[in-house]
Design an enzyme around this catalytic site. Structure first.
Site, mmCIF file in Angstrom:
data_model
loop_
_atom_site.group_PDB
_atom_site.id
_atom_site.type_symbol
_atom_site.label_atom_id
_atom_site.label_comp_id
_atom_site.label_asym_id
_atom_site.label_seq_id
_atom_site.Cartn_x
_atom_site.Cartn_y
_atom_site.Cartn_z
ATOM 1 N N GLN A 1 0.840 -1.197 0.000
ATOM 2 C CA GLN A 1 0.000 0.000 0.000
ATOM 3 C C GLN A 1 0.878 1.251 0.000
ATOM 4 O OE1 GLN A 1 -3.463 -0.314 2.657
ATOM 5 N NE2 GLN A 1 -3.299 -2.519 2.528
ATOM 6 N N ASP A 2 1.181 1.820 1.169
ATOM 7 C CA ASP A 2 2.115 2.949 1.154
ATOM 8 C C ASP A 2 3.326 2.601 2.017
ATOM 9 O OD1 ASP A 2 0.736 3.192 3.558
ATOM 10 O OD2 ASP A 2 0.531 5.354 3.449
ATOM 11 N N PRO A 3 4.403 3.364 1.926
ATOM 12 C CA PRO A 3 5.635 3.004 2.631
ATOM 13 C C PRO A 3 5.467 3.044 4.147
ATOM 14 C CG PRO A 3 6.067 4.646 0.913
ATOM 15 C CD PRO A 3 4.581 4.559 1.071
ATOM 16 N N VAL B 1 1.225 3.544 -3.393
ATOM 17 C CA VAL B 1 1.605 4.933 -3.109
ATOM 18 C C VAL B 1 3.078 4.888 -2.719
ATOM 19 C CG1 VAL B 1 1.238 6.909 -1.570
ATOM 20 C CG2 VAL B 1 -0.723 5.594 -2.403
ATOM 21 N N HIS C 1 -0.828 6.940 5.109
ATOM 22 C CA HIS C 1 -1.735 7.318 4.014
ATOM 23 C C HIS C 1 -1.750 8.812 3.725
ATOM 24 C CE1 HIS C 1 -2.872 3.255 4.809
ATOM 25 N NE2 HIS C 1 -3.651 3.527 5.834
#
Length: 216
Positions: free
Chosen positions: A58-60, A118, A127
């Protein structure tokens, strides 16, 4: 086809100037992960023509000394994130190998594209860089891999990753789906899903070299 051609095609069809400007300001005024030089490391380590597997994140990670541009991976001396620990537990149960490093560069060099949807995040704010343009970019990346590569395994853990299935041509690629390896969902079907052996069995059936998941 190479990443440079893929990127050129994407940027001719989409305008990322607003995202570029936003990121320039963020990196100047905030602490943002990963370091700017590592944003595109997944593409640097896994050439387009070498892709055998795509694992979607998803995101880092948004803590210090963690994110370095590869989904699920952290820097060599960082503490193991819970999801990665569960990934390794399933790896050991599945194919019997025990990994000790939380760093997944060797997977990337084996042809495993470790792609977050992302690619940046503000420190401590999960997020925080959603909906600035990254999703458009990475959706196009998934589509390009599907269109221009053959017999790739797409590993989609959790509902957000599985929403990307619509970009993948299932007539020429394999999709592996299960719950996410996070502690919240790992016991709902991630453990026992055998993604690593399933991936290698498919690759071998298509005449491809299997992934060396274990540390060499």
């Amino acid at each position: 086809m190479k990443w440079s051609e893929v990127f050129h095609d994407i940027t001719t069809r989409h305008d990322f100037q607003a995202m570029h400007d936003f990121l320039e300001k963020e990196y100047t005024t905030q602490i943002v992960y990963p370091d700017k030089k590592n944003i595109y490391q997944a593409f640097d380590l896994t050439p387009f023509e070498d892709i055998k597997v795509v694992i979607l994140g998803q995101d880092p990670y948004h803590g210090p000394n963690q994110a370095h541009g590869l989904a699920f991976s952290v820097q060599p001396h960082a503490k193991f994130p819970p999801s990665l620990r569960n990934m390794y537990q399933e790896l050991e149960n599945d194919i019997g190998c025990h990994r000790t490093s939380p760093h997944l560069q060797d997977w990337a060099r084996e042809g495993v594209l470790l792609l977050n949807t992302v690619l940046t995040v503000r420190q401590g704010e999960a997020h925080s860089h959603r909906n600035i343009g990254w999703e458009t970019f990475t959706d196009e990346i998934i589509q390009a891999v599907s269109n221009y590569r053959e017999h790739v395994v797409f590993i989609l853990w959790g509902r957000p990753a599985q929403q990307k299935e619509r970009f993948i041509d299932t007539s020429k690629h394999l999709i592996i789906k299960s719950p996410h390896p996070s502690p919240l969902s790992a016991f709902r079907g991630f453990f026992g899903s055998k993604p690593y052996s399933t991936t290698n069995n498919y690759l071998k059936s298509k005449g491809k070299t299997p992934v060396q998941w274990c540390e060499s």
